[in-house]
Design a protein around this motif. Structure first.
Motif, PDB file in Angstrom:
ATOM      1  N   HIS A  22       0.200  12.569   2.460  1.00 46.16           N
ATOM      2  CA  HIS A  22       0.224  11.721   3.620  1.00 46.16           C
ATOM      3  C   HIS A  22      -0.494  12.576   4.677  1.00 46.16           C
ATOM      4  CE1 HIS A  22       3.803   9.129   2.822  1.00 46.16           C
ATOM      5  NE2 HIS A  22       2.838   8.784   2.329  1.00 46.16           N
ATOM      6  N   ARG A  23      -1.190  11.756   5.546  1.00 44.36           N
ATOM      7  CA  ARG A  23      -1.856  12.416   6.754  1.00 44.36           C
ATOM      8  C   ARG A  23      -3.043  13.214   6.659  1.00 44.36           C
ATOM      9  NH1 ARG A  23       0.975  11.991  12.099  1.00 44.36           N
ATOM     10  NH2 ARG A  23      -0.947  11.586  13.192  1.00 44.36           N
ATOM     11  N   MET A  49       0.707  -1.255   0.048  1.00 43.54           N
ATOM     12  CA  MET A  49      -0.136   0.007  -0.185  1.00 43.54           C
ATOM     13  C   MET A  49       1.084   1.302   0.075  1.00 43.54           C
ATOM     14  SD  MET A  49      -1.334   0.333   4.055  1.00 43.54           S
ATOM     15  CE  MET A  49       0.057   0.853   4.986  1.00 43.54           C
ATOM     16  N   GLY A  83      -5.888  11.321   5.545  1.00 44.59           N
ATOM     17  CA  GLY A  83      -6.951  10.253   5.787  1.00 44.59           C
ATOM     18  C   GLY A  83      -7.172   9.376   4.459  1.00 44.59           C
ATOM     19  N   CYS A  91      -5.254   6.685   3.410  1.00 43.30           N
ATOM     20  CA  CYS A  91      -5.186   5.221   3.563  1.00 43.30           C
ATOM     21  C   CYS A  91      -6.347   4.831   4.683  1.00 43.30           C
ATOM     22  CB  CYS A  91      -3.886   4.920   3.836  1.00 43.30           C
ATOM     23  SG  CYS A  91      -3.167   3.325   3.231  1.00 43.30           S
ATOM     24  N   ARG A  92      -6.471   5.638   5.549  1.00 46.46           N
ATOM     25  CA  ARG A  92      -7.773   5.178   6.272  1.00 46.46           C
ATOM     26  C   ARG A  92      -8.872   4.798   5.610  1.00 46.46           C
ATOM     27  NH1 ARG A  92      -8.861   6.024  11.741  1.00 46.46           N
ATOM     28  NH2 ARG A  92      -7.011   7.693  11.987  1.00 46.46           N
ATOM     29  N   VAL A 121       0.515   5.958  -0.431  1.00 43.66           N
ATOM     30  CA  VAL A 121      -0.126   7.208  -0.762  1.00 43.66           C
ATOM     31  C   VAL A 121       1.109   8.079  -1.192  1.00 43.66           C
ATOM     32  CG1 VAL A 121      -1.389   9.075   0.421  1.00 43.66           C
ATOM     33  CG2 VAL A 121      -1.783   6.510   0.809  1.00 43.66           C
ATOM     34  N   THR A 141       5.134   4.032   9.297  1.00 47.76           N
ATOM     35  CA  THR A 141       4.218   3.048   8.813  1.00 47.76           C
ATOM     36  C   THR A 141       3.594   2.248  10.112  1.00 47.76           C
ATOM     37  OG1 THR A 141       5.538   2.882   7.068  1.00 47.76           O
ATOM     38  CG2 THR A 141       4.225   1.034   7.440  1.00 47.76           C
TER      39      THR A 141
HETATM   40  C1  LIG Z   1       1.417   4.580   5.794  1.00 50.52           C
HETATM   41  C2  LIG Z   1       0.731   5.227   4.847  1.00 50.52           C
HETATM   42  C3  LIG Z   1       0.327   4.346   3.578  1.00 50.52           C
HETATM   43  C4  LIG Z   1      -0.486   6.033   5.426  1.00 50.52           C
HETATM   44  O1  LIG Z   1      -1.192   6.705   4.678  1.00 50.52           O
HETATM   45  P1  LIG Z   1      -1.846   8.091   5.070  1.00 50.52           P
HETATM   46  O2  LIG Z   1      -2.776   8.401   3.928  1.00 50.52           O
HETATM   47  O3  LIG Z   1      -0.858   9.102   5.221  1.00 50.52           O
HETATM   48  O4  LIG Z   1      -2.398   7.707   6.652  1.00 50.52           O
HETATM   49  P2  LIG Z   1      -3.704   8.327   6.930  1.00 50.52           P
HETATM   50  O5  LIG Z   1      -3.743   9.901   6.805  1.00 50.52           O
HETATM   51  O6  LIG Z   1      -5.106   7.595   6.565  1.00 50.52           O
HETATM   52  O7  LIG Z   1      -3.648   8.073   8.758  1.00 50.52           O
HETATM   53  C5  LIG Z   1      -4.494   7.366   9.590  1.00 50.52           C
HETATM   54  C6  LIG Z   1      -3.917   7.443  10.777  1.00 50.52           C
HETATM   55  O8  LIG Z   1      -2.535   7.009  10.928  1.00 50.52           O
HETATM   56  C7  LIG Z   1      -1.774   7.326  11.960  1.00 50.52           C
HETATM   57  N1  LIG Z   1      -0.529   7.922  11.209  1.00 50.52           N
HETATM   58  C8  LIG Z   1      -0.635   8.063   9.647  1.00 50.52           C
HETATM   59  N2  LIG Z   1       0.659   8.480   9.217  1.00 50.52           N
HETATM   60  C9  LIG Z   1       1.278   8.656  10.366  1.00 50.52           C
HETATM   61  C10 LIG Z   1       2.664   9.162  10.797  1.00 50.52           C
HETATM   62  N3  LIG Z   1       3.610   9.553   9.839  1.00 50.52           N
HETATM   63  N4  LIG Z   1       2.876   9.528  11.985  1.00 50.52           N
HETATM   64  C11 LIG Z   1       2.177   8.641  13.011  1.00 50.52           C
HETATM   65  N5  LIG Z   1       1.136   8.335  12.683  1.00 50.52           N
HETATM   66  C12 LIG Z   1       0.668   8.176  11.534  1.00 50.52           C
HETATM   67  C13 LIG Z   1      -2.569   8.725  12.503  1.00 50.52           C
HETATM   68  O9  LIG Z   1      -3.146   8.149  13.697  1.00 50.52           O
HETATM   69  C14 LIG Z   1      -3.379   8.960  11.391  1.00 50.52           C
HETATM   70  O10 LIG Z   1      -4.791   9.503  11.855  1.00 50.52           O
HETATM   71  P3  LIG Z   1      -4.576  11.064  12.230  1.00 50.52           P
HETATM   72  O11 LIG Z   1      -3.930  11.979  11.224  1.00 50.52           O
HETATM   73  O12 LIG Z   1      -6.038  11.683  12.297  1.00 50.52           O
HETATM   74  O13 LIG Z   1      -3.935  11.143  13.308  1.00 50.52           O
HETATM   75  C15 LIG Z   1       1.628   6.374   3.978  1.00 50.52           C
HETATM   76  O14 LIG Z   1       2.304   6.996   5.304  1.00 50.52           O
HETATM   77  C16 LIG Z   1       2.564   5.905   3.096  1.00 50.52           C
HETATM   78  O15 LIG Z   1       2.499   5.811   1.938  1.00 50.52           O
HETATM   79  N6  LIG Z   1       3.765   5.445   3.713  1.00 50.52           N
HETATM   80  C17 LIG Z   1       4.995   4.920   3.096  1.00 50.52           C
HETATM   81  C18 LIG Z   1       4.580   3.495   2.344  1.00 50.52           C
HETATM   82  C19 LIG Z   1       4.329   2.473   3.298  1.00 50.52           C
HETATM   83  O16 LIG Z   1       4.804   2.775   4.608  1.00 50.52           O
HETATM   84  N7  LIG Z   1       3.846   1.435   2.933  1.00 50.52           N
HETATM   85  C20 LIG Z   1       3.631   0.161   3.596  1.00 50.52           C
HETATM   86  C21 LIG Z   1       4.852  -0.480   3.551  1.00 50.52           C
HETATM   87  S1  LIG Z   1       4.724  -1.992   4.863  1.00 50.52           S
END
Ligand SMILES: CC(C)(COP(=O)(O)OP(=O)(O)OC[C@H]1O[C@@H](n2cnc3c(N)ncnc32)[C@H](O)[C@@H]1OP(=O)(O)O)[C@@H](O)C(=O)NCCC(=O)NCCS
Length: 169
Positions: free
Chosen positions: A93-94, A86, A96, A98-99, A88, A134
């Motif tokens: 990022h952050r 997965m 919502g 991926c939620r 984004v 992550t």
């Molecule tokens: C992990 C990832 C997919 C999350 O996607 P996202 O759309 O940014 O996540 P969301 O905004 O839906 O976050 C949902 C909740 O997760 C937590 N969260 C997300 N990113 C975070 C961060 N960097 N630090 C701490 N908490 C985090 C928070 O609780 C967040 O809710 P909030 O913003 O209301 O506090 C994204 O950061 C990403 O692409 N990361 C790199 C790729 C990756 O890690 N892939 C998985 C490989 S194993």
């Protein structure tokens, strides 16, 4: 098998559509992985992900018709599945995205009879700020760390298995 869904999701001032499960999404999704080299920088691994994204059920978030996030799932047994890959786009990022993707995937998996959902990611014994974020995402969405297996991938990349119960058995 249930039909694919298409949802409009409002995330603050931004809206995305979440569609899935759909196949043959590598052309839409690989640019997202290439924008995340800290997590997806190994060419041979990228090739394998490309094949998986085409072959397996994938949920795609689009903003202004452009894919901005996705999540691919693999069914291991009738009761169990895995979030295989997965990502984004970094600039979103952050917000919502991926939620929303995980919510759509979990609803679909529950409807398919899946009880346990696992993910594998780099474990805490090899400290890394990116992977700590992550793991924080997975914990925020209800996953529990189950076991770190140092030998599953390689010594520099200990695999942490995390699990979430989607339904009562
Ligand atoms: C992990 C990832 C997919 C999350 O996607 P996202 O759309 O940014 O996540 P969301 O905004 O839906 O976050 C949902 C909740 O997760 C937590 N969260 C997300 N990113 C975070 C961060 N960097 N630090 C701490 N908490 C985090 C928070 O609780 C967040 O809710 P909030 O913003 O209301 O506090 C994204 O950061 C990403 O692409 N990361 C790199 C790729 C990756 O890690 N892939 C998985 C490989 S194993």
């Amino acid at each position: 098998m249930q039909a694919a869904v298409k949802l409009l999701v409002r995330l603050g001032a931004m809206s995305v559509t979440v569609t899935g499960p759909v196949g043959n999404q590598s052309a839409n999704c690989m640019p997202i992985l290439r924008a995340l080299p800290h997590w997806f920088g190994i060419p041979s691994a990228l090739d394998a992900y490309s094949r998986d994204i085409d072959a397996l059920p994938t949920f795609v978030a689009r903003r202004d018709s452009q894919a901005c996030g996705f999540l691919t799932v693999k069914r291991h047994f009738p009761q169990s599945a895995e979030v295989l890959v997965m990502g984004v786009l970094p600039e979103l990022h952050r917000r919502g995205v991926c939620r929303a993707l995980m919510g759509a995937a979990e609803r679909w998996l529950r409807g398919e009879g899946v009880i346990y959902l696992q993910v594998k990611t780099r474990g805490p014994s090899q400290p890394d700020e990116g992977y700590a974020q992550t793991r924080a995402f997975y914990v925020a969405l209800g996953f529990t760390p189950l076991e770190e297996i140092p030998t599953l991938w390689n010594g520099a990349n200990p695999a942490l298995i995390m699990v979430k119960k989607l339904a009562s058995d």
